[in-house]
Design a protein around this motif. Sequence first.
Motif: not given
Length: 102
Positions: A36-47
């Motif tokens: 997560a520190r090195r990449g992207v974390v998605f906080d607002n995803h809906f399936l």
Amino acid sequence: MKTMNVILILLDSLNKSYIEPYGNKRVRTPNLMELARRGVVFDNHFLGSAPCMPARRELFSGRKNEFLWKFWGAVEPFDRLLPVEAKVQGAATALITDHYHY
């Protein structure tokens, strides 16, 4: 031309409430924290579909699966898939999976 590396990791049956990148302080997940520190974390995803194969079809095709009205299944022959479109644009693609029917 600058190239971009993208690695997409999908984990089934994982509740984000139980991993550190999403705020859990009791369960230690150091490798996910580093990722997560090195990449992207998605906080607002809906399936749209919760089962793994329909959800992955949605992700890779951009097409809502209509899981409640359609048979459970993987990609359809008419789907334009993200990895295929990326390859057409010159990107190298690969897939490692535990879904033998993918």
